[in-house]
Design a protein around this motif. Sequence first.
Motif, PDB file in Angstrom:
ATOM      1  N   ARG A 272      -0.343  -2.587  14.449  1.00 17.53           N
ATOM      2  CA  ARG A 272       0.829  -3.144  13.764  1.00 17.53           C
ATOM      3  C   ARG A 272       1.876  -2.048  13.614  1.00 17.53           C
ATOM      4  O   ARG A 272       1.573  -0.941  13.187  1.00 17.53           O
ATOM      5  CB  ARG A 272       0.446  -3.679  12.381  1.00 17.53           C
ATOM      6  N   HIS A 273       3.112  -2.370  13.971  1.00 14.33           N
ATOM      7  CA  HIS A 273       4.205  -1.407  13.820  1.00 14.33           C
ATOM      8  C   HIS A 273       5.019  -1.675  12.557  1.00 14.33           C
ATOM      9  O   HIS A 273       5.478  -0.747  11.909  1.00 14.33           O
ATOM     10  CB  HIS A 273       5.134  -1.451  15.043  1.00 14.33           C
ATOM     11  N   GLY A 274       5.206  -2.939  12.229  1.00 16.52           N
ATOM     12  CA  GLY A 274       5.930  -3.279  11.003  1.00 16.52           C
ATOM     13  C   GLY A 274       4.970  -3.363   9.843  1.00 16.52           C
ATOM     14  O   GLY A 274       4.393  -4.414   9.560  1.00 16.52           O
ATOM     15  N   VAL A 275       4.769  -2.244   9.136  1.00 14.33           N
ATOM     16  CA  VAL A 275       3.726  -2.182   8.108  1.00 14.33           C
ATOM     17  C   VAL A 275       4.271  -2.295   6.689  1.00 14.33           C
ATOM     18  O   VAL A 275       3.499  -2.396   5.746  1.00 14.33           O
ATOM     19  CB  VAL A 275       2.920  -0.862   8.227  1.00 14.33           C
ATOM     20  N   MET A 276       5.589  -2.282   6.538  1.00 13.49           N
ATOM     21  CA  MET A 276       6.180  -2.364   5.206  1.00 13.49           C
ATOM     22  C   MET A 276       6.618  -3.800   4.930  1.00 13.49           C
ATOM     23  O   MET A 276       6.774  -4.614   5.853  1.00 13.49           O
ATOM     24  CB  MET A 276       7.360  -1.395   5.109  1.00 13.49           C
ATOM     25  N   ARG A 277       6.803  -4.106   3.665  1.00 15.15           N
ATOM     26  CA  ARG A 277       7.132  -5.469   3.261  1.00 15.15           C
ATOM     27  C   ARG A 277       8.412  -5.949   3.956  1.00 15.15           C
ATOM     28  O   ARG A 277       9.423  -5.257   3.970  1.00 15.15           O
ATOM     29  CB  ARG A 277       7.310  -5.528   1.749  1.00 15.15           C
ATOM     30  N   GLY A 278       8.352  -7.159   4.512  1.00 14.74           N
ATOM     31  CA  GLY A 278       9.518  -7.748   5.151  1.00 14.74           C
ATOM     32  C   GLY A 278       9.740  -7.335   6.592  1.00 14.74           C
ATOM     33  O   GLY A 278      10.681  -7.811   7.230  1.00 14.74           O
ATOM     34  N   GLN A 279       8.878  -6.477   7.138  1.00 13.54           N
ATOM     35  CA  GLN A 279       9.057  -6.029   8.516  1.00 13.54           C
ATOM     36  C   GLN A 279       8.324  -6.980   9.467  1.00 13.54           C
ATOM     37  O   GLN A 279       7.108  -6.942   9.602  1.00 13.54           O
ATOM     38  CB  GLN A 279       8.532  -4.591   8.678  1.00 13.54           C
ATOM     39  N   LEU A 280       9.105  -7.835  10.128  1.00 11.65           N
ATOM     40  CA  LEU A 280       8.540  -8.829  11.036  1.00 11.65           C
ATOM     41  C   LEU A 280       7.980  -8.162  12.286  1.00 11.65           C
ATOM     42  O   LEU A 280       8.637  -7.326  12.903  1.00 11.65           O
ATOM     43  CB  LEU A 280       9.614  -9.844  11.425  1.00 11.65           C
TER      44      LEU A 280
END
Length: 335
Positions: free
Chosen positions: A279-287
């Motif tokens: 997973r590359h988008g690991v922060m909240r809201g990162q699609l």
Amino acid sequence: MTSHSDVIDEARKATDTSPPLATLGGEKKRSIEQITLLLFITVPFLALVAAVPLAWGWGVSWLDVGLLVFFYYLGCHGITIGFHRYFTHGSFKAKRPLRIALAIMGSLAVEGPLVRWVADHRKHHKFSDAEGDPHSPWKYGETVPALLKGLWWAHIGWMFDEEQTSQEKYAPDLVKDPALRAISRQFVLWTALSLLLPALIGGLVTMSWWGAFTAFFWGSLVRVALLHHVTWSINSICHAVGKRPFKSRDRSGNVWWLAVLSCGESWHNLHHADPTSARHGVMRGQLDSSARFIRIFERLGWAYDVRWPSRSRIDSRRNDADGGSRRRKEAAEAA
């Protein structure tokens, strides 16, 4: 003094009379290859430039839009999940049918043969934004003129460089796999299939040559050009601008407005801080649609040993300032 391994290598070279494989080069690109590459870049790009005035003149059907979107995300996820996270970085293991499917899906994106793509990207990670990186935007320096020149190099120019990445050195695992090597060598076939399928579908649905033409224009040419420039933007834009909440040894940044079009690849800072993460988008809201599909593959039993990032692993890669503020926020919430 000649070593035993050197003797074996020389003997192998002397007795190996088989013709060189098309995707196993590492020396120089031939002129015919560079001309072909130029056509693959310029023709779809011209279609992309012409798309707006043509749409204004005779419109675009929902069938054309549907074909563009479907084949765009089919090829995009083939690149992001297959070529990138699986074949390049080993973010998960895949059963053979999925392995073959991802290789073909990525090939439909028309971004080059599988083995070459993987070799180039592994070399990029080894020398990221330093000497030896095939496509760093910082190649010419940090002044504005140098960066502008570097952005052009990172976006398109590097593909016309005479020197090629050695695929036997950077992708030996793929070179040894007969099925993957065959898919890589059949790149022209997958390119033809990728370009002709939308036209075939459009023609059959509308039962007209005009329907085939508009489907080819939007579903093939415009789609390929758009996907090319989004992918190349990861090399150029995401290494020049963007937020950097994680520690990496290069200048990779997160560019939010590319996230949906790039299937999650533009969360590039975490990727370079932890390249094997699924997973590359690991922060909240990162699609990150690529991670979503990997999760589905895992639940279906097609993918396994997925390298999902744990909270401790993510926190260990945060920049000190960002990690400190986050810990203070968590402490305040706990109190």
